[in-house]
Design a protein around this motif. Structure first.
Motif, PDB file in Angstrom:
ATOM      1  N   UNK A 195     -17.700  52.237   3.212  1.00 17.11           N
ATOM      2  CA  UNK A 195     -18.990  52.633   2.654  1.00 17.11           C
ATOM      3  C   UNK A 195     -19.325  54.047   3.086  1.00 17.11           C
ATOM      4  N   UNK A 196     -19.667  54.880   2.120  1.00 19.91           N
ATOM      5  CA  UNK A 196     -19.868  56.307   2.377  1.00 19.91           C
ATOM      6  C   UNK A 196     -21.010  56.815   1.527  1.00 19.91           C
ATOM      7  N   UNK A 197     -21.639  57.900   1.974  1.00 22.14           N
ATOM      8  CA  UNK A 197     -22.709  58.523   1.192  1.00 22.14           C
ATOM      9  C   UNK A 197     -22.189  59.681   0.350  1.00 22.14           C
ATOM     10  N   UNK A 198     -20.872  59.798   0.247  1.00 23.85           N
ATOM     11  CA  UNK A 198     -20.272  60.807  -0.630  1.00 23.85           C
ATOM     12  C   UNK A 198     -19.021  60.200  -1.240  1.00 23.85           C
ATOM     13  N   UNK A 199     -18.771  60.530  -2.503  1.00 22.28           N
ATOM     14  CA  UNK A 199     -17.584  59.995  -3.166  1.00 22.28           C
ATOM     15  C   UNK A 199     -17.024  60.985  -4.177  1.00 22.28           C
ATOM     16  N   UNK A 200     -15.703  61.061  -4.209  1.00 19.32           N
ATOM     17  CA  UNK A 200     -15.015  61.854  -5.229  1.00 19.32           C
ATOM     18  C   UNK A 200     -14.681  61.014  -6.453  1.00 19.32           C
ATOM     19  N   UNK A 201     -15.141  59.764  -6.468  1.00 14.54           N
ATOM     20  CA  UNK A 201     -14.917  58.897  -7.622  1.00 14.54           C
ATOM     21  C   UNK A 201     -16.050  58.983  -8.643  1.00 14.54           C
ATOM     22  N   UNK A 202     -17.044  59.814  -8.358  1.00 12.38           N
ATOM     23  CA  UNK A 202     -18.165  60.030  -9.292  1.00 12.38           C
ATOM     24  C   UNK A 202     -18.173  61.517  -9.637  1.00 12.38           C
ATOM     25  N   UNK A 203     -17.830  61.829 -10.882  1.00 15.79           N
ATOM     26  CA  UNK A 203     -17.775  63.223 -11.301  1.00 15.79           C
ATOM     27  C   UNK A 203     -16.759  63.997 -10.485  1.00 15.79           C
ATOM     28  N   UNK A 204     -17.086  65.242 -10.212  1.00 13.33           N
ATOM     29  CA  UNK A 204     -16.188  66.082  -9.435  1.00 13.33           C
ATOM     30  C   UNK A 204     -16.399  65.892  -7.933  1.00 13.33           C
ATOM     31  N   UNK A 205     -17.317  65.013  -7.585  1.00 12.84           N
ATOM     32  CA  UNK A 205     -17.692  64.754  -6.198  1.00 12.84           C
ATOM     33  C   UNK A 205     -19.204  64.664  -6.142  1.00 12.84           C
ATOM     34  N   UNK A 207      -6.842  64.658  -7.685  1.00 10.41           N
ATOM     35  CA  UNK A 207      -7.514  64.168  -8.891  1.00 10.41           C
ATOM     36  C   UNK A 207      -6.505  63.847  -9.986  1.00 10.41           C
ATOM     37  N   UNK A 208      -6.979  63.041 -10.924  1.00 12.18           N
ATOM     38  CA  UNK A 208      -6.197  62.736 -12.128  1.00 12.18           C
ATOM     39  C   UNK A 208      -7.123  62.842 -13.331  1.00 12.18           C
ATOM     40  N   UNK A 209      -6.629  63.468 -14.387  1.00 14.52           N
ATOM     41  CA  UNK A 209      -7.400  63.578 -15.629  1.00 14.52           C
ATOM     42  C   UNK A 209      -6.955  62.435 -16.528  1.00 14.52           C
ATOM     43  N   UNK A 210      -7.814  61.420 -16.629  1.00 20.27           N
ATOM     44  CA  UNK A 210      -7.413  60.190 -17.302  1.00 20.27           C
ATOM     45  C   UNK A 210      -7.914  60.125 -18.739  1.00 20.27           C
ATOM     46  N   UNK A 211      -6.995  59.778 -19.635  1.00 25.25           N
ATOM     47  CA  UNK A 211      -7.345  59.439 -21.023  1.00 25.25           C
ATOM     48  C   UNK A 211      -7.025  57.968 -21.295  1.00 25.25           C
ATOM     49  N   UNK A 212      -6.740  57.214 -20.238  1.00 26.24           N
ATOM     50  CA  UNK A 212      -6.361  55.810 -20.372  1.00 26.24           C
ATOM     51  C   UNK A 212      -7.456  55.031 -21.093  1.00 26.24           C
ATOM     52  N   UNK A 213      -7.067  54.298 -22.129  1.00 27.46           N
ATOM     53  CA  UNK A 213      -8.049  53.576 -22.941  1.00 27.46           C
ATOM     54  C   UNK A 213      -7.703  52.093 -23.080  1.00 27.46           C
ATOM     55  N   UNK A 214      -6.871  51.560 -22.206  1.00 31.06           N
ATOM     56  CA  UNK A 214      -6.465  50.154 -22.335  1.00 31.06           C
ATOM     57  C   UNK A 214      -7.653  49.200 -22.212  1.00 31.06           C
ATOM     58  N   UNK A 215      -8.603  49.518 -21.314  1.00 32.88           N
ATOM     59  CA  UNK A 215      -9.741  48.630 -21.083  1.00 32.88           C
ATOM     60  C   UNK A 215     -10.658  48.548 -22.302  1.00 32.88           C
ATOM     61  N   UNK A 229     -11.143  53.269  -8.983  1.00 34.06           N
ATOM     62  CA  UNK A 229     -10.947  53.830  -7.648  1.00 34.06           C
ATOM     63  C   UNK A 229      -9.961  55.002  -7.622  1.00 34.06           C
ATOM     64  N   UNK A 230     -10.245  56.022  -8.425  1.00 35.82           N
ATOM     65  CA  UNK A 230      -9.483  57.262  -8.346  1.00 35.82           C
ATOM     66  C   UNK A 230     -10.436  58.423  -8.582  1.00 35.82           C
ATOM     67  N   UNK A 231      -9.958  59.637  -8.396  1.00 35.60           N
ATOM     68  CA  UNK A 231     -10.814  60.826  -8.537  1.00 35.60           C
ATOM     69  C   UNK A 231     -10.508  61.530  -9.846  1.00 35.60           C
ATOM     70  N   UNK A 232     -11.550  61.746 -10.639  1.00 34.53           N
ATOM     71  CA  UNK A 232     -11.463  62.452 -11.915  1.00 34.53           C
ATOM     72  C   UNK A 232     -12.577  63.488 -11.892  1.00 34.53           C
ATOM     73  N   UNK A 233     -13.057  63.911 -13.041  1.00 35.97           N
ATOM     74  CA  UNK A 233     -14.233  64.785 -13.107  1.00 35.97           C
ATOM     75  C   UNK A 233     -15.291  64.226 -14.042  1.00 35.97           C
ATOM     76  N   UNK A 234     -14.935  63.227 -14.866  1.00 39.66           N
ATOM     77  CA  UNK A 234     -15.880  62.650 -15.821  1.00 39.66           C
ATOM     78  C   UNK A 234     -16.959  61.861 -15.095  1.00 39.66           C
ATOM     79  N   UNK A 235     -18.126  61.757 -15.734  1.00 39.78           N
ATOM     80  CA  UNK A 235     -19.210  60.985 -15.127  1.00 39.78           C
ATOM     81  C   UNK A 235     -20.302  60.717 -16.148  1.00 39.78           C
TER      82      UNK A 235
END
Length: 846
Positions: free
Chosen positions: A70-80, A510-518, A535-541
């Protein structure tokens, strides 16, 4: 004997509370089961904000809880992102701790069950209030508690599960106000109001307003008939003053959450309100909301206030004003209170006050459940006074008036003036059928209330009201865009496996994901928060806590910005992705490819790099400026092919009335990009060699791959623009070989996470005067040391971070502390001390 009576009363009290909660839960299970919603079927509720925001954020929270990160900062939301505002806005409900009992793929099941649980607990809390407020243990408290827990606000906004907590706390808070008024005890008010503000500051703020209104109502409702307003206020000043004190102390105690949240929310784009809003918010269409089926999912973004709390309650509220056992002072005060609640929703400036001076983006009238609470309270008072004391003429005049009001409402919604917000009408399928059902129900209800024997009437009423609440909720789900739970679980497991190479590891990558399987398991899902979901780092949000700095920064890099809450990685070309620290591209089918330009997350850079603004109108110019600052040779990084433009003024009313036919001569084999500024072109009217371009929103800023062409080819682009010269767009080709070569010349470090995303460290060799560029947003919460000495971070490229280095080896450590959290904790302690002091004084006086 007295002890036995007290024990029996206590048992009855809890039995009634349990029955109220159980009835709500059974009604909700029936609604969900008939709609085949998981775990009672194969559908899930992942539509609208549930699928786009709550589910990904809940999944992220679940991962943190289970892995103790548990953290008050995350790179999993937007660019950080600073998570304080996001947690307090979406995730502060204590019920979210139940997530640990579910798998990540079962979060949709958790969502359904927690909605049912919260609605059930709302009924329990309301039943407790009714028993305490009216000093009764009547069986009817069960029925009225359900009218509150399944009111129109809940039937319309149940999937905004973060709001449902406030409906649990409200009856407990108002019980606290009653307790303060009657015996000067304020512990309950302080405790539950603090809980309300901490768990959802947005509706907690509204609750504070309602507490003030209710306190004034109590004062005037209980005054003597001959007592003047001035005298009433003078006598009640001690009580009103105490309510204000407790409200301030509750807010102060909540500062550990409120202050850091406020500091972060001030950075978002929610600072301006539309100055052209109409002065009134709704019309006669509000009368549809008195009955069943007034709104449904198709109109959940725009509708009149959902004042529904059953026709049973609506009828009794009208009877309140003609009941002979209820005093005139009570009637007048109640009428004023109802009018205040309605008018403050109707008059735009007052409605904005309820909503923190911000126009709601969808889901309007978020304060309407206060009206339902008060209406249920009045209706129960009528029931307690004896419904059959109503005189003959009113027995039909009042139901007739309700039928007339329903008729006017449905007619106004169907054929009259529509809602002013965007001209979007209320959805009313089979209006005549709905009106007939509602009117017939009122007639039958009147007969049951006045002409059946009491015992039979009680049994029939339970069935009728429960059935009515069920019918309204079921109708409210009409049009819901359900997801497929079996597919969701299957695709979630599949994507989790696909994301394993890029999942959040001990290194910042980071990874720039276009994965659309879900997406096959959901309707209209846009993948903005996939990084939180998997649970990965992207820039989208997609979040209401997205900062203006991050939006502008990513847009300057080429990311697609739909609005102030959504930013997508669409538009990021490989060089820009690499500069943002992205190592991988993930395709729509889930294949993972390394980005050729990626040399590492960040790099050592010269002083010239720190002077690049990154705010050029054209995205290609931003890329060129960055690369030029890293290279001291006149290397070419972008090329502009020759374009011949033929312009025609179509003389239409559209702003984009100039048609341009662009003939582009390709002078180098490679990829051709369209670089368009804001308000550049209408993408829906753009073709490339006769084929339509992807239809983005017109006028948005884009860096878009048109295609791969050979040297000597001619490409014809036909488009619509605002101006004759078409200076807002250009066509660009990139020299990726030169870009890779230049990036490779600047050493990178492995950025390691220490425990969680709030702590980073790395080692790098540098020359004197160099910086280490880190692709994380500049934030006052980050504190850095180089070789043990504190250094000041520098903002670069319009909002990213650079760490000043020394000559030789640099051991760099960064730690994040949410701004305002220490001061907030101190203020919270002061609030608790203040309450303790008041409590001590109160007991001493007693």
């Amino acid at each position: 004997m007295l002890e036995e009576i007290m024990t029996k009363n206590k048992t009855n009290k809890f039995m009634l509370m349990g029955a109220a909660g159980l009835l709500s839960i059974l009604i909700m299970i029936a609604v969900m089961a008939i709609n085949h919603v998981t775990p009672f079927g194969n559908r899930n509720l992942l539509a609208s904000d549930v699928g786009a925001q709550y589910s990904p954020f809940l999944t992220m929270l679940q991962h943190m809880l289970k892995t103790h990160t548990l953290s008050l900062y995350s790179f999993n939301v937007g660019i950080g992102s600073n998570l304080v505002a996001l947690i307090s806005y979406y995730l502060m409900s204590p019920f979210n701790l139940l997530l640990i009992f579910f798998k990540s793929s079962q979060v949709p099941i958790f969502i359904t069950l927690v909605i049912i649980l919260k609605i059930g607990l709302s009924a329990v809390a309301m039943n407790y209030f009714l028993q305490r407020h009216f000093e009764t243990q009547s069986w009817a408290t069960v029925l009225f508690a359900n009218a509150y827990s399944l009111c129109g606000f809940v039937a319309t906004n149940y999937f905004n599960l973060m709001w449902l907590d406030s409906l649990i706390w409200l009856p407990l808070i108002i019980t606290g106000v009653d307790q303060l008024y009657r015996n000067r005890k304020f512990g309950m008010l302080f405790g539950w109001l603090s809980v309300s503000i901490i768990t959802n500051y947005y509706l907690g703020y509204m609750t504070c307003i309602f507490v003030g209104l209710y306190a004034v109502y109590l004062v005037f409702a209980n005054r003597e008939e001959t007592q003047s307003i001035k005298s009433t206020l003078k006598n009640a000043w001690s009580f009103i003053g105490k309510v204000l004190q407790i409200g301030i102390l509750s807010a102060l105690t909540s500062m550990v959450v409120l202050l850091p949240t406020a500091l972060e929310m001030f950075k978002t784009a929610k600072v301006n309100t539309n100055q052209n809003l109409p002065w009134n918010q709704f019309g006669l269409d509000i009368l549809t909301q008195l009955g069943m089926g007034g709104t449904n999912f198709n109109s959940h973004l725009v509708h009149a206030p959902t004042i529904y709390s059953s026709l049973f309650v609506a009828l009794l509220v009208l009877f309140y004003f003609v009941h002979p056992a209820i005093s005139r002072i009570y009637k007048r005060t109640a009428l004023v209170m109802l009018l205040v609640l309605l008018l403050t929703m109707w008059i735009t400036p007052l409605n904005l006050v309820w909503h923190m001076l911000q126009e709601p983006v969808g889901f309007p009238f978020r304060n309407v459940f206060f009206y339902s609470f008060f209406a249920v309270m009045l209706a129960f008072q009528v029931w307690q006074a004896g419904i059959r004391q109503i005189t003959g003429k009113w027995r039909w005049l009042i139901p007739g008036g309700l039928i007339a009001a329903l008729s006017v409402g449905f007619v106004a919604a169907k054929w009259g003036p529509k809602l002013t917000d965007g001209g979007i009408p209320i959805e009313n399928v089979d209006t005549l059928v709905k009106l007939t059902i509602n009117c017939g129900y009122v007639v039958v209800l009147t007969i049951v209330l006045f002409w059946l024997s009491k015992r039979v009437a009680q049994v029939v009423l339970v069935g009728m009201v429960a059935g009515e609440l069920f019918a309204n909720f079921y109708s409210g789900m009409h049009g819901f865009q359900f997801g497929n739970q079996a597919n969701y679980e299957r695709q979630y497991q599949k994507e989790t496996m696909q994301f394993q190479p890029v999942a959040n590891t001990s290194n910042l990558v980071r990874a720039i994901s276009k994965n659309r399987n879900i997406n096959v398991a959901l309707q209209r899902y846009r993948n903005y928060n996939d990084s939180a979901l998997f649970n990965f780092s992207d820039v989208s949000s997609y979040t209401s806590t997205l900062t203006v700095q991050d939006i502008d920064l990513l847009n300057n890099f080429g990311a697609y910005v739909r609005n102030a809450r959504r930013v997508s990685n669409m538009g990021l070309v490989n060089p820009m992705s690499a500069i943002l620290g992205a190592k991988y591209n993930v395709t729509t089918k889930g294949a993972v490819h390394r980005i050729p330009e990626y040399q590492g997350t960040g790099m050592t850079v010269p002083v010239a790099f720190t002077k690049v603004s990154g705010k050029q109108p054209f995205i290609s110019d931003n890329l060129n400026d960055i690369m030029t600052s890293l290279d001291n040779k006149n290397t070419k990084f972008i090329m502009l092919p020759k374009v011949i433009d033929q312009v025609t003024d179509l003389k239409t009313r559209s702003r984009y009335h100039y048609q341009h036919v662009e003939r582009i001569k390709i002078n180098r084999t490679g990829k051709l990009y369209l670089d368009a500024q804001s308000y550049g072109i209408n993408y829906g009217r753009t073709t490339v060699n006769g084929k339509p371009l992807y239809n983005f929103r017109k006028g948005t800023r884009r860096f878009y791959l048109i295609g791969h062409f050979r040297k000597g080819q001619t490409v014809i682009v036909k488009t619509r623009a605002r101006d004759r010269t078409n200076k807002r767009i250009r066509f660009v080709m990139l020299n990726n070989q030169n870009i890779r070569k230049t990036l490779k010349q600047h050493p990178s470090a492995v950025i390691r996470k220490v425990g969680n995303d709030s702590h980073l460290q790395f080692k790098i060799k540098a020359n004197s005067g160099q910086y280490y560029y880190l692709p994380i947003p500049i934030d006052s919460g980050w504190h850095a040391t180089v070789n043990g000495k504190s250094v000041e971070l520098k903002s670069v490229l319009g909002g990213l971070t650079a760490v000043p280095l020394t000559s030789g080896t640099n051991q760099v450590k960064l730690a994040y502390q949410a701004p305002g959290i220490k001061a907030g904790l101190l203020l919270s302690l002061l609030g608790l001390i203040g309450f303790g002091w008041l409590e001590f004084r109160n007991r001493k006086r007693s």
